[in-house]
Design a protein around this motif. Structure first.
Motif, short mmCIF file in Angstrom:
data_model
loop_
_atom_site.label_atom_id
_atom_site.label_comp_id
_atom_site.label_asym_id
_atom_site.label_seq_id
_atom_site.Cartn_x
_atom_site.Cartn_y
_atom_site.Cartn_z
N SER A 111 0.83 -1.21 0.00
CA SER A 111 0.00 0.00 0.00
C SER A 111 0.86 1.26 0.00
O SER A 111 0.86 2.04 0.95
N THR A 112 1.58 1.47 -1.09
CA THR A 112 2.43 2.65 -1.23
C THR A 112 1.57 3.86 -1.62
O THR A 112 0.41 3.73 -2.00
N THR A 113 2.17 5.02 -1.56
CA THR A 113 1.47 6.24 -1.98
C THR A 113 1.04 6.14 -3.44
O THR A 113 -0.07 6.56 -3.80
N LYS A 114 1.89 5.56 -4.29
CA LYS A 114 1.55 5.41 -5.71
C LYS A 114 0.31 4.55 -5.88
O LYS A 114 -0.58 4.87 -6.68
N LEU A 115 0.24 3.43 -5.14
CA LEU A 115 -0.93 2.56 -5.28
C LEU A 115 -2.18 3.25 -4.75
O LEU A 115 -3.24 3.19 -5.38
N GLN A 116 -2.07 3.91 -3.61
CA GLN A 116 -3.23 4.59 -3.04
C GLN A 116 -3.75 5.68 -3.98
O GLN A 116 -4.96 5.83 -4.17
N ASN A 117 -2.85 6.45 -4.58
CA ASN A 117 -3.26 7.48 -5.52
C ASN A 117 -3.91 6.89 -6.75
O ASN A 117 -4.89 7.43 -7.28
N LEU A 118 -3.37 5.77 -7.20
CA LEU A 118 -3.94 5.08 -8.35
C LEU A 118 -5.36 4.62 -8.06
O LEU A 118 -6.29 4.87 -8.85
N LEU A 119 -5.56 3.97 -6.93
CA LEU A 119 -6.89 3.47 -6.58
C LEU A 119 -7.87 4.62 -6.37
O LEU A 119 -9.04 4.52 -6.75
N SER A 120 -7.40 5.70 -5.78
CA SER A 120 -8.28 6.86 -5.56
C SER A 120 -8.74 7.46 -6.88
O SER A 120 -9.83 8.04 -6.96
N SER A 121 -7.92 7.31 -7.91
CA SER A 121 -8.30 7.84 -9.22
C SER A 121 -9.29 6.93 -9.94
O SER A 121 -9.97 7.37 -10.87
N LEU A 122 -9.41 5.68 -9.50
CA LEU A 122 -10.27 4.71 -10.18
C LEU A 122 -11.65 4.59 -9.54
O LEU A 122 -12.60 4.14 -10.19
N PRO A 153 -27.55 -11.29 3.84
CA PRO A 153 -26.48 -11.26 4.85
C PRO A 153 -25.08 -11.59 4.31
O PRO A 153 -24.17 -11.80 5.09
N LEU A 154 -24.91 -11.65 2.98
CA LEU A 154 -23.61 -11.96 2.42
C LEU A 154 -22.60 -10.86 2.72
O LEU A 154 -22.91 -9.67 2.68
N GLU A 155 -21.37 -11.29 2.98
CA GLU A 155 -20.27 -10.35 3.18
C GLU A 155 -19.09 -10.85 2.34
O GLU A 155 -18.93 -12.03 2.08
N TRP A 156 -18.25 -9.90 1.93
CA TRP A 156 -17.00 -10.27 1.25
C TRP A 156 -16.14 -11.10 2.19
O TRP A 156 -15.95 -10.73 3.36
N LEU A 157 -15.59 -12.19 1.72
CA LEU A 157 -14.76 -13.03 2.58
C LEU A 157 -13.48 -12.29 2.98
O LEU A 157 -13.00 -12.42 4.10
N GLU A 158 -12.94 -11.49 2.08
CA GLU A 158 -11.65 -10.85 2.33
C GLU A 158 -11.76 -9.34 2.43
O GLU A 158 -10.83 -8.63 2.05
N PHE A 159 -12.89 -8.85 2.90
CA PHE A 159 -13.06 -7.40 3.04
C PHE A 159 -11.91 -6.82 3.86
O PHE A 159 -11.67 -7.22 4.99
N TYR A 160 -11.18 -5.89 3.23
CA TYR A 160 -9.97 -5.40 3.86
C TYR A 160 -9.70 -4.00 3.35
O TYR A 160 -9.50 -3.80 2.16
N LYS A 161 -9.71 -3.01 4.23
CA LYS A 161 -9.40 -1.64 3.82
C LYS A 161 -7.89 -1.48 3.73
O LYS A 161 -7.16 -1.85 4.64
N ILE A 162 -7.44 -0.92 2.63
CA ILE A 162 -6.00 -0.83 2.41
C ILE A 162 -5.65 0.57 1.93
O ILE A 162 -6.46 1.24 1.31
#
Length: 239
Positions: A69-80, A230-239
């Motif tokens: 979870s680098t700054t580059k990845l976070q910025n990329l995901l925020s743009s998507l 009641p379904l939930e994502w199995l791997e719900f993970y904030k990154i």
């Protein structure tokens, strides 16, 4: 990272995009060393000289988060994503030099969930490797973005993904109905430290390795939509 760069339109219109130089060599080496160290402690059970995969990689190797979870990845995901996003799946794939398998054209239609329960428009249930999979409504699949972090230089000789551009715009697209008179194929070669973005509905495949070199990839899937209760994502993970 500029929100108007070409990768956004490429992902939306073509179903994929390749971005090199997202991770420096030292960052890639740190990710791989973290995984290698964890492998000695994990009871993965599916290692061989030809196939190796760690599912739920971020849960099993929590030390990966700070490395990935680098700054580059976070910025990329925020743009998507226009809404808060989260991780829905993490798999480490190693295609060793001894490997010689191929994967036929397919779409990624299954998501991992925490339980099996009858919910409208959730179909084709599976139970593999200790986890439930299900095909969700189309809007869920259309919302997901796959991020493939390449830990090795990947070319057509060592299993780079082949894709059919714009196939993600056609809903559920059965591989047996591909019309090669109208469709084209594109090989997504990626440098070490680069990433490939892909929509799960993009038809993709990979050939056998022919150059004896590894193809190690950290496959991450992100989304911003919750599932029908009641379904939930199995791997719900904030990154």
């Amino acid at each position: 990272m500029n929100k108007n760069v070409d990768y956004i339109s490429s992902l939306d219109e073509q179903g994929f995009a390749v971005l090199n130089h997202i991770y420096a060599d030292a960052e890639v080496d740190a990710i791989y060393n973290c995984i290698e160290k964890a492998c000695a402690k994990l009871n993965v059970g599916n290692y061989s000289k030809s196939v190796f995969a760690i599912r739920q990689a971020m849960k099993k190797i929590p030390e990966l988060e700070s490395l990935v979870s680098t700054t580059k990845l976070q910025n990329l995901l925020s743009s998507l994503f226009t809404e808060p996003y989260f991780l829905t799946k993490a798999i480490y794939f190693d295609k060793p030099s001894e490997s010689n398998w191929f994967v036929a054209y397919h779409q990624d239609l299954s998501i991992s969930v925490d339980r099996k329960v009858a919910v409208s428009n959730y179909t084709n249930w599976t139970f593999k490797k200790g986890q439930y999979g299900v095909q969700p409504p189309l809007d869920i699949l259309e919302n997901i973005v796959t991020v493939r972090i390449h830990l090795d230089k990947t070319t057509k000789e060592n299993g780079a993904l082949k894709v059919i551009p714009t196939s993600h715009l056609k809903g559920i697209y059965r591989p047996e109905t591909i019309d090669w008179n109208t469709e084209t194929e594109h090989v997504c070669e990626v440098e070490k430290g680069g990433i490939m973005l892909m929509k799960p509905l993009t038809l993709h495949a990979s050939e056998r390795t022919t150059n004896g070199k590894q193809r190690r990839v950290l496959h991450l899937e992100f989304g911003s939509k919750q599932l029908t209760k009641p379904l939930e994502w199995l791997e719900f993970y904030k990154i």
